[in-house]
Design a protein around this motif. Sequence first.
Motif, PDB file in Angstrom:
ATOM      1  N   PRO A  24      -1.881 -37.939  -3.369  1.00  0.00           N
ATOM      2  CA  PRO A  24      -1.371 -36.829  -4.244  1.00  0.00           C
ATOM      3  C   PRO A  24      -2.172 -35.767  -4.641  1.00  0.00           C
ATOM      4  O   PRO A  24      -1.716 -34.419  -4.619  1.00  0.00           O
ATOM      5  N   LEU A  25      -3.481 -35.765  -4.427  1.00  0.00           N
ATOM      6  CA  LEU A  25      -4.417 -34.664  -5.078  1.00  0.00           C
ATOM      7  C   LEU A  25      -4.445 -33.568  -3.808  1.00  0.00           C
ATOM      8  O   LEU A  25      -4.605 -32.360  -3.851  1.00  0.00           O
ATOM      9  N   TYR A  26      -4.187 -34.077  -2.437  1.00  0.00           N
ATOM     10  CA  TYR A  26      -4.408 -33.264  -1.255  1.00  0.00           C
ATOM     11  C   TYR A  26      -3.205 -32.895  -0.636  1.00  0.00           C
ATOM     12  O   TYR A  26      -3.146 -32.150   0.412  1.00  0.00           O
ATOM     13  N   ALA A  27      -1.951 -33.584  -0.835  1.00  0.00           N
ATOM     14  CA  ALA A  27      -0.868 -33.691  -0.179  1.00  0.00           C
ATOM     15  C   ALA A  27      -0.165 -32.265   0.033  1.00  0.00           C
ATOM     16  O   ALA A  27       0.444 -31.644   0.865  1.00  0.00           O
ATOM     17  N   GLY A  29      -2.007 -29.251   0.092  1.00  0.00           N
ATOM     18  CA  GLY A  29      -2.735 -28.444   0.680  1.00  0.00           C
ATOM     19  C   GLY A  29      -3.350 -27.424   0.151  1.00  0.00           C
ATOM     20  O   GLY A  29      -4.165 -26.595   0.608  1.00  0.00           O
ATOM     21  N   GLU A  30      -3.312 -27.181  -1.224  1.00  0.00           N
ATOM     22  CA  GLU A  30      -3.620 -26.198  -2.128  1.00  0.00           C
ATOM     23  C   GLU A  30      -5.322 -26.618  -2.562  1.00  0.00           C
ATOM     24  O   GLU A  30      -5.775 -25.779  -2.773  1.00  0.00           O
ATOM     25  N   GLU A  31      -5.507 -27.995  -2.541  1.00  0.00           N
ATOM     26  CA  GLU A  31      -6.848 -28.097  -2.878  1.00  0.00           C
ATOM     27  C   GLU A  31      -7.735 -28.103  -1.596  1.00  0.00           C
ATOM     28  O   GLU A  31      -9.005 -28.590  -1.582  1.00  0.00           O
ATOM     29  N   GLY A  32      -7.327 -27.867  -0.500  1.00  0.00           N
ATOM     30  CA  GLY A  32      -8.337 -27.805   0.778  1.00  0.00           C
ATOM     31  C   GLY A  32      -8.224 -29.047   1.405  1.00  0.00           C
ATOM     32  O   GLY A  32      -7.105 -29.592   1.805  1.00  0.00           O
ATOM     33  N   SER A  62     -15.668 -32.257  -0.424  1.00  0.00           N
ATOM     34  CA  SER A  62     -14.236 -31.684  -0.518  1.00  0.00           C
ATOM     35  C   SER A  62     -14.534 -30.146   0.002  1.00  0.00           C
ATOM     36  O   SER A  62     -15.377 -29.355  -0.708  1.00  0.00           O
ATOM     37  N   HIS A  63     -13.965 -29.770   0.973  1.00  0.00           N
ATOM     38  CA  HIS A  63     -13.887 -28.375   1.632  1.00  0.00           C
ATOM     39  C   HIS A  63     -12.693 -27.601   0.775  1.00  0.00           C
ATOM     40  O   HIS A  63     -11.672 -27.540   1.543  1.00  0.00           O
ATOM     41  N   GLY A  64     -12.855 -27.290  -0.062  1.00  0.00           N
ATOM     42  CA  GLY A  64     -11.841 -26.778  -0.822  1.00  0.00           C
ATOM     43  C   GLY A  64     -11.901 -26.305  -2.223  1.00  0.00           C
ATOM     44  O   GLY A  64     -13.280 -26.062  -3.064  1.00  0.00           O
ATOM     45  N   TYR A  65     -10.895 -26.678  -3.089  1.00  0.00           N
ATOM     46  CA  TYR A  65     -10.916 -26.402  -4.229  1.00  0.00           C
ATOM     47  C   TYR A  65     -11.183 -27.727  -5.534  1.00  0.00           C
ATOM     48  O   TYR A  65     -11.194 -27.499  -6.586  1.00  0.00           O
ATOM     49  N   ALA A  66     -10.912 -28.822  -4.994  1.00  0.00           N
ATOM     50  CA  ALA A  66     -11.030 -30.034  -5.773  1.00  0.00           C
ATOM     51  C   ALA A  66     -12.351 -30.351  -6.146  1.00  0.00           C
ATOM     52  O   ALA A  66     -13.262 -30.089  -5.266  1.00  0.00           O
ATOM     53  N   ASP A  67     -12.589 -30.725  -7.517  1.00  0.00           N
ATOM     54  CA  ASP A  67     -13.802 -30.943  -8.038  1.00  0.00           C
ATOM     55  C   ASP A  67     -14.329 -32.434  -7.229  1.00  0.00           C
ATOM     56  O   ASP A  67     -13.608 -33.335  -7.644  1.00  0.00           O
ATOM     57  N   LYS A  68     -15.709 -32.413  -6.826  1.00  0.00           N
ATOM     58  CA  LYS A  68     -16.165 -33.448  -6.215  1.00  0.00           C
ATOM     59  C   LYS A  68     -16.185 -34.622  -7.426  1.00  0.00           C
ATOM     60  O   LYS A  68     -15.745 -35.719  -7.311  1.00  0.00           O
ATOM     61  N   ASN A 124      -4.921 -33.622   5.780  1.00  0.00           N
ATOM     62  CA  ASN A 124      -6.121 -33.026   5.213  1.00  0.00           C
ATOM     63  C   ASN A 124      -6.881 -34.031   4.521  1.00  0.00           C
ATOM     64  O   ASN A 124      -7.853 -33.586   3.592  1.00  0.00           O
ATOM     65  N   VAL A 125      -6.825 -35.243   4.550  1.00  0.00           N
ATOM     66  CA  VAL A 125      -7.611 -36.409   3.962  1.00  0.00           C
ATOM     67  C   VAL A 125      -8.221 -37.140   5.181  1.00  0.00           C
ATOM     68  O   VAL A 125      -7.493 -37.860   6.031  1.00  0.00           O
ATOM     69  N   GLU A 126      -9.481 -36.753   5.353  1.00  0.00           N
ATOM     70  CA  GLU A 126     -10.137 -37.169   6.579  1.00  0.00           C
ATOM     71  C   GLU A 126     -11.279 -38.267   6.342  1.00  0.00           C
ATOM     72  O   GLU A 126     -12.279 -37.836   5.452  1.00  0.00           O
TER      73      GLU A 126
END
Length: 201
Positions: A24-27, A29-32, A62-68, A124-126
């Motif tokens: 749900p966090l990455y679906a 694509g906005e969070e990288g 996390s290569h994007g905007y989501a906080d680790k 984008n969940v790898e």
Amino acid sequence: MYPTIEPDTALGRALVAFFDVLEPLYASGEEGVFQVIVFGGCAVHIHTQVRGSADVDAEVASHGYADKSEIVALLDEDAYVFADEEGVMQILELDASFNTTLAPLHEDYEDRVIRLVSQSDVPNVEVYVAGAMDVAISKLGRFGERDQQDIQALLKLAHVDVDEFEQLAREAISYYVGDETRILGNLNVVLDDYHRSEVES
């Protein structure tokens, strides 16, 4: 492009499903892009199927905007329960204290990771597993009895070259922040045990 592996054991499939909570966090694509590299007993199991582990030792990136910290909190929120091949219920949990700097690790380990084939539709969940030689090198640090057994199981894999393992291990130890003499001693024990078992077989 990395080589891929499709888990065919209960633990392997559970490991893939464990990270589905992040969909749900990455679906959108906005969070990288979320990437994780699995080490420890889970990685040993993916490579060898010799044993399992209840703890998920993983390097989270996390290569994007989501906080680790948000990612770790989501993964650590609930234990993942699954049934093993004997029907026994097992619990998979994130080891939030895991840190790749606490053990020897070659600087190029990311070049040898293997991507787990995911059941997720979110590209984008790898989820990756560290290469067999790099998992073995990381286990030279703690070097308990189980770690030694794991290293030998990894070195016996058909695609693992023990000479390349030794070279990479010595390079990793040369810049390891810790007791270099102890780790070199552990490496010598591993190599002696490996060559002894080769002669006996």
